[in-house]
Design a protein around this motif. Structure first.
Motif, mmCIF file in Angstrom:
data_model
loop_
_atom_site.group_PDB
_atom_site.id
_atom_site.type_symbol
_atom_site.label_atom_id
_atom_site.label_comp_id
_atom_site.label_asym_id
_atom_site.label_seq_id
_atom_site.Cartn_x
_atom_site.Cartn_y
_atom_site.Cartn_z
ATOM 1 N N TYR A 290 0.737 -1.140 -0.036
ATOM 2 C CA TYR A 290 -0.014 -0.011 0.047
ATOM 3 C C TYR A 290 1.039 1.182 -0.026
ATOM 4 C CZ TYR A 290 -3.314 3.571 1.837
ATOM 5 O OH TYR A 290 -4.215 4.504 2.081
ATOM 6 N N ASN A 291 0.289 2.380 -0.880
ATOM 7 C CA ASN A 291 1.157 3.396 -0.535
ATOM 8 C C ASN A 291 0.165 4.559 -0.271
ATOM 9 O OD1 ASN A 291 1.788 6.196 -2.751
ATOM 10 N ND2 ASN A 291 3.675 5.342 -1.801
ATOM 11 N N LYS A 292 -1.012 4.740 -0.803
ATOM 12 C CA LYS A 292 -1.804 5.830 -0.443
ATOM 13 C C LYS A 292 -3.198 5.631 -1.010
ATOM 14 C CE LYS A 292 -0.999 9.614 -3.754
ATOM 15 N NZ LYS A 292 -0.376 10.876 -3.802
ATOM 16 N N SER A 293 -4.053 6.385 -0.455
ATOM 17 C CA SER A 293 -5.350 6.201 -1.324
ATOM 18 C C SER A 293 -6.176 7.520 -0.801
ATOM 19 C CB SER A 293 -6.296 5.190 -0.527
ATOM 20 O OG SER A 293 -6.709 5.222 0.737
ATOM 21 N N GLU A 294 -7.176 8.055 -1.710
ATOM 22 C CA GLU A 294 -7.814 9.225 -1.566
ATOM 23 C C GLU A 294 -9.290 9.198 -1.747
ATOM 24 O OE1 GLU A 294 -6.520 12.161 -0.664
ATOM 25 O OE2 GLU A 294 -4.262 11.703 -0.900
ATOM 26 N N PRO A 295 -9.984 9.738 -1.152
ATOM 27 C CA PRO A 295 -11.758 9.700 -1.515
ATOM 28 C C PRO A 295 -11.716 10.423 -2.797
ATOM 29 C CG PRO A 295 -11.445 11.438 0.098
ATOM 30 C CD PRO A 295 -9.870 10.596 -0.014
ATOM 31 N N ILE B 194 -8.301 5.818 7.969
ATOM 32 C CA ILE B 194 -7.549 4.913 6.924
ATOM 33 C C ILE B 194 -6.112 4.950 7.604
ATOM 34 C CG2 ILE B 194 -6.428 4.343 4.720
ATOM 35 C CD1 ILE B 194 -9.750 4.211 4.819
ATOM 36 N N ASP B 195 -5.560 3.691 7.861
ATOM 37 C CA ASP B 195 -4.342 3.383 8.429
ATOM 38 C C ASP B 195 -3.284 3.991 7.277
ATOM 39 O OD1 ASP B 195 -1.520 2.211 8.909
ATOM 40 O OD2 ASP B 195 -2.522 1.590 10.624
ATOM 41 N N PRO B 196 -2.418 4.919 7.582
ATOM 42 C CA PRO B 196 -1.616 5.477 6.495
ATOM 43 C C PRO B 196 -0.507 4.559 6.162
ATOM 44 C CG PRO B 196 -1.126 6.469 8.530
ATOM 45 C CD PRO B 196 -2.228 5.660 8.683
ATOM 46 N N LYS B 197 -0.047 3.583 6.696
ATOM 47 C CA LYS B 197 0.859 2.465 6.368
ATOM 48 C C LYS B 197 0.119 1.357 5.899
ATOM 49 C CE LYS B 197 3.963 3.745 9.755
ATOM 50 N NZ LYS B 197 5.051 3.135 11.150
ATOM 51 N N THR B 198 -0.967 0.874 6.182
ATOM 52 C CA THR B 198 -1.545 -0.341 5.742
ATOM 53 C C THR B 198 -2.584 -0.093 4.773
ATOM 54 O OG1 THR B 198 -2.878 -0.609 7.504
ATOM 55 C CG2 THR B 198 -0.799 -1.608 7.754
ATOM 56 N N GLY B 199 -3.332 1.007 4.972
ATOM 57 C CA GLY B 199 -4.586 1.380 4.061
ATOM 58 C C GLY B 199 -5.864 0.604 4.583
ATOM 59 N N ARG B 200 -5.703 0.116 5.890
ATOM 60 C CA ARG B 200 -6.975 -0.536 6.572
ATOM 61 C C ARG B 200 -7.828 0.663 7.245
ATOM 62 N NH1 ARG B 200 -7.883 -5.544 8.861
ATOM 63 N NH2 ARG B 200 -9.328 -5.528 10.729
ATOM 64 N N PRO B 201 -9.040 0.275 6.941
ATOM 65 C CA PRO B 201 -9.995 1.402 7.231
ATOM 66 C C PRO B 201 -10.498 0.925 8.531
ATOM 67 C CG PRO B 201 -11.182 -0.035 5.607
ATOM 68 C CD PRO B 201 -9.715 -0.594 5.957
ATOM 69 N N THR B 202 -11.159 1.844 9.424
ATOM 70 C CA THR B 202 -11.968 1.730 10.581
ATOM 71 C C THR B 202 -13.227 2.451 10.186
ATOM 72 O OG1 THR B 202 -11.266 3.890 11.541
ATOM 73 C CG2 THR B 202 -10.016 2.061 11.995
ATOM 74 N N TYR B 203 -14.172 1.613 10.755
ATOM 75 C CA TYR B 203 -15.758 1.832 10.510
ATOM 76 C C TYR B 203 -16.562 2.588 11.417
ATOM 77 C CZ TYR B 203 -14.406 -1.899 7.167
ATOM 78 O OH TYR B 203 -13.692 -2.815 6.298
ATOM 79 N N ASN B 204 -17.597 3.150 10.792
ATOM 80 C CA ASN B 204 -18.579 3.879 11.619
ATOM 81 C C ASN B 204 -19.630 2.479 11.601
ATOM 82 O OD1 ASN B 204 -20.944 5.295 12.539
ATOM 83 N ND2 ASN B 204 -21.457 5.988 10.548
ATOM 84 N N GLU B 205 -19.879 2.113 12.971
ATOM 85 C CA GLU B 205 -20.458 0.688 12.959
ATOM 86 C C GLU B 205 -22.156 1.299 12.552
ATOM 87 O OE1 GLU B 205 -19.690 -2.254 13.660
ATOM 88 O OE2 GLU B 205 -17.720 -1.719 13.494
ATOM 89 N N GLU B 206 -22.556 2.262 12.760
ATOM 90 C CA GLU B 206 -23.818 2.810 12.605
ATOM 91 C C GLU B 206 -24.050 2.862 11.136
ATOM 92 O OE1 GLU B 206 -26.318 3.029 14.812
ATOM 93 O OE2 GLU B 206 -24.819 2.345 16.101
ATOM 94 N N ALA B 207 -23.086 2.830 10.217
ATOM 95 C CA ALA B 207 -23.248 2.727 8.928
ATOM 96 C C ALA B 207 -22.852 1.493 8.252
ATOM 97 C CB ALA B 207 -22.522 3.774 8.128
#
Length: 575
Positions: A350-355, A365-378
């Motif tokens: 992973y390098n980066k990502s943008e919305p 978004i974890d800047p090193k791995t690209g792994r997202p964390t979630y809004n559980e209500e969504a």
């Protein structure tokens, strides 16, 4: 001699008695590995997935002079999602209802037609086809009844066929175009919403013999199986976990690595299969000889939104700190644009990502791995009613993005300002029946209040990582793939007004448009005849585009339906 131009009023189907076979140049590994500007041999033009042509006769200065040269009706309706594949005097178009038509590229007259009867009772959700593959003297096509057929390119005669899946027991079906790599025909099925465990199969191009199978959801003893439930109520979730590989991949011919996208989870609700759920919503790097997984990147874990990662990323070279870096770039359904690095072994980092569209699910978004964390209500869940944006069709559904090495831009057919509300439930898996964990008749699509557009095109600088220009469609979604050329032109359909358009690839300025009888959801292609450049596109609205159109009629007062009916259109510059 160049084709004689005729006015739009006189354009008609030229199909009559099939033509006699003409000379046919066999398609070799070398021809596929090095794109030929004169022909369009692959679904996306080249193995890298660029949807780009080096042809430059049609330019920003003269594209307004494009005129229709010939048109031919396909004889069927519903969604036409396959490009015109061209090899010399032969053009091949796959259509809904298990049909392939070979046309004479000069005149549009039918050379041959192949139709495979659709079995009664087949429960395919999308009765479409996304194209053929060429290799040697054969044409390869998948069918919604799970068969891969090899046809004689000159006559359309069936040479061999192989069963890819079992539509009766597995509820799988095929919509994907095959991809041929080093004498193997690669194809995977659709059917995640029916609880199909995804896979990719490779068949010998000459004999049809199965070479290997790669499941996208690992089984016991395989790496990644630990990311699926091991015990308890959901311990068998992997058996029907989804991850169908229903779009053609891309190929690094220099390093001999295949990159293939993996679809959504089944059922949609991640709480019925706790864990990261490899390799759902991922890209896999595969060894073409064995199908072994070399590496992977997962765009989001425990997919719960039907945000399939089925589109393989585009292979590009990044300019980073004065150095060339081999990479992958992909606008994913979850609404983020990903920059990934790849080495000569196919290993992905992973390098980066943008919305690129609004997302209400990812909180970080974890800047090193690209792994997202979630809004559980969504996050949709069993017994819960949840709303999330973008809706299941994502920031970009299956249509192909395009990359132009001359502008250094990636062009994205996108949709924004739409959301979905659904209620999760437990549904038994019954072959041939919907089992996604939600009521298919209660998918509550919504749009943002006072939205100014839904669909459009975004142009991003690959090296700069910034959006350069944007075209907005105030009254349409965008369902069309993009093609761009060395002439600085971008071609696209995808809108409900039935237009085929040309833009300046650098600025986004609209340069030309032409109304077809139906909407365009098929990718454009380009080729030459006797040294003259032609642009081809297939018109034929249907499937999800038509379903959404009906929903937008109620939500925003848009026209209720777009006329259906397939036709092939070929354009060239006027004298």
């Amino acid at each position: 001699m160049h084709l004689k131009l005729i006015t739009a009023a006189l354009v008609a189907s030229l199909a009559s008695a099939p033509l006699a076979a003409a000379d046919y140049q066999p398609v070799t590994d070398a021809r596929l590995a090095k794109q030929e500007p004169a022909n369009w041999l692959l679904t996306k033009g080249n193995y890298a997935g660029w949807s780009y042509s080096e042809l430059d006769q049609v330019t920003t200065a003269n594209v307004a002079k494009l005129r229709p040269v010939w048109s031919a009706a396909t004889g069927v309706n519903s969604g036409h999602e396959a490009p015109a594949i061209v090899n010399g005097e032969y053009m091949f178009v796959a259509t809904p209802h298990n049909q392939v038509i070979a046309y004479d590229t000069r005149t549009g007259k039918v050379r041959w037609k192949f139709v495979r009867e659709v079995p009664e009772g087949l429960g395919a959700l999308h009765r479409t086809n996304r194209g053929v593959s060429l290799y040697g003297d054969k044409v390869y096509v998948g069918s919604i009844d799970c068969m891969l057929s090899a046809l004689d390119a000159k006559t359309g005669t069936l040479v061999w066929e192989a069963q890819v899946c079992d539509w009766e027991q597995d509820s799988a079906y095929i919509t994907s175009a095959p991809l041929v790599v080093k004498g193997k025909v690669l194809i995977g099925p659709s059917g995640g919403e029916f609880g199909v465990r995804g896979f990719l199969k490779a068949f010998d191009a000459e004999t049809g013999k199965l070479a290997w199978t790669r499941y996208s959801v690992p089984g016991p003893g395989e790496k990644g199986f630990e990311t699926w439930p091991q015990d308890g109520e959901w311990k068998d979730a992997w058996k029907n976990g989804g991850g169908t590989m229903w779009m053609p991949g891309n190929y690094d011919a220099t390093n001999n690595v295949i990159y293939w996208g993996v679809g959504n989870g089944a059922p949609w609700l991640g709480d019925q299969r706790p864990g990261d759920n490899l390799y759902l919503a991922s890209v896999l790097a595969l060894d073409p000889e064995s199908g072994d997984i070399v590496s992977h990147f997962q765009y989001h874990w425990n997919d719960s939104w039907d945000w399939a990662g089925m589109n393989a990323p585009t292979l590009v070279e990044f300019n980073r700190n004065g150095k060339k870096v081999s990479g992958l770039i992909s606008a994913q359904r979850n609404g983020r644009l990903y920059w990934l690095d790849r080495d000569d072994k196919g290993r992905i980092t992973y390098n980066k990502s943008e919305p690129y569209v609004h997302n209400t699910v990812f909180t970080s978004i974890d800047p090193k791995t690209g792994r997202p964390t979630y809004n559980e209500e969504a996050k949709p869940a069993t017994g819960k009613t949840r709303t999330y944006c973008p809706s299941l069709w994502g920031g970009k559904d299956w249509p192909y993005e395009a990359y132009n090495p001359k502008t250094g831009m990636l062009y994205i057919p996108y949709n924004d300002n739409h959301c979905l509300t659904l209620t999760g439930m437990i549904q038994p898996r019954i072959p041939g029946q919907w089992s996604a964990g939600v009521d298919i008749n209660r998918l509550d699509l919504s749009v943002k209040k006072d939205f100014d557009h839904i669909g459009g095109i975004q142009a991003w600088s690959v090296d700069g990582g910034k959006e350069v220009w944007r075209e907005k469609y105030p009254h349409s979604w965008n369902w069309g793939s993009i093609m761009t050329t060395a002439g600085g032109v971008l071609f696209a359909g995808g809108t409900n007004d039935r237009m085929f358009r040309a833009y300046d690839a650098k600025t986004g300025k609209l340069l030309w448009e032409f109304p077809t009888p139906s909407g365009i959801i098929a990718p454009p292609s380009t080729f030459t005849v006797d040294g003259k450049q032609y642009i081809a596109v297939v018109s034929g609205w249907g499937v999800d585009a038509q379903w959404i159109q009906g929903k937008m009629h109620g939500l925003a007062g848009w026209e209720k339906a777009v006329p259906e009916g397939g036709s092939v259109w070929v354009f060239a510059l006027g004298d």
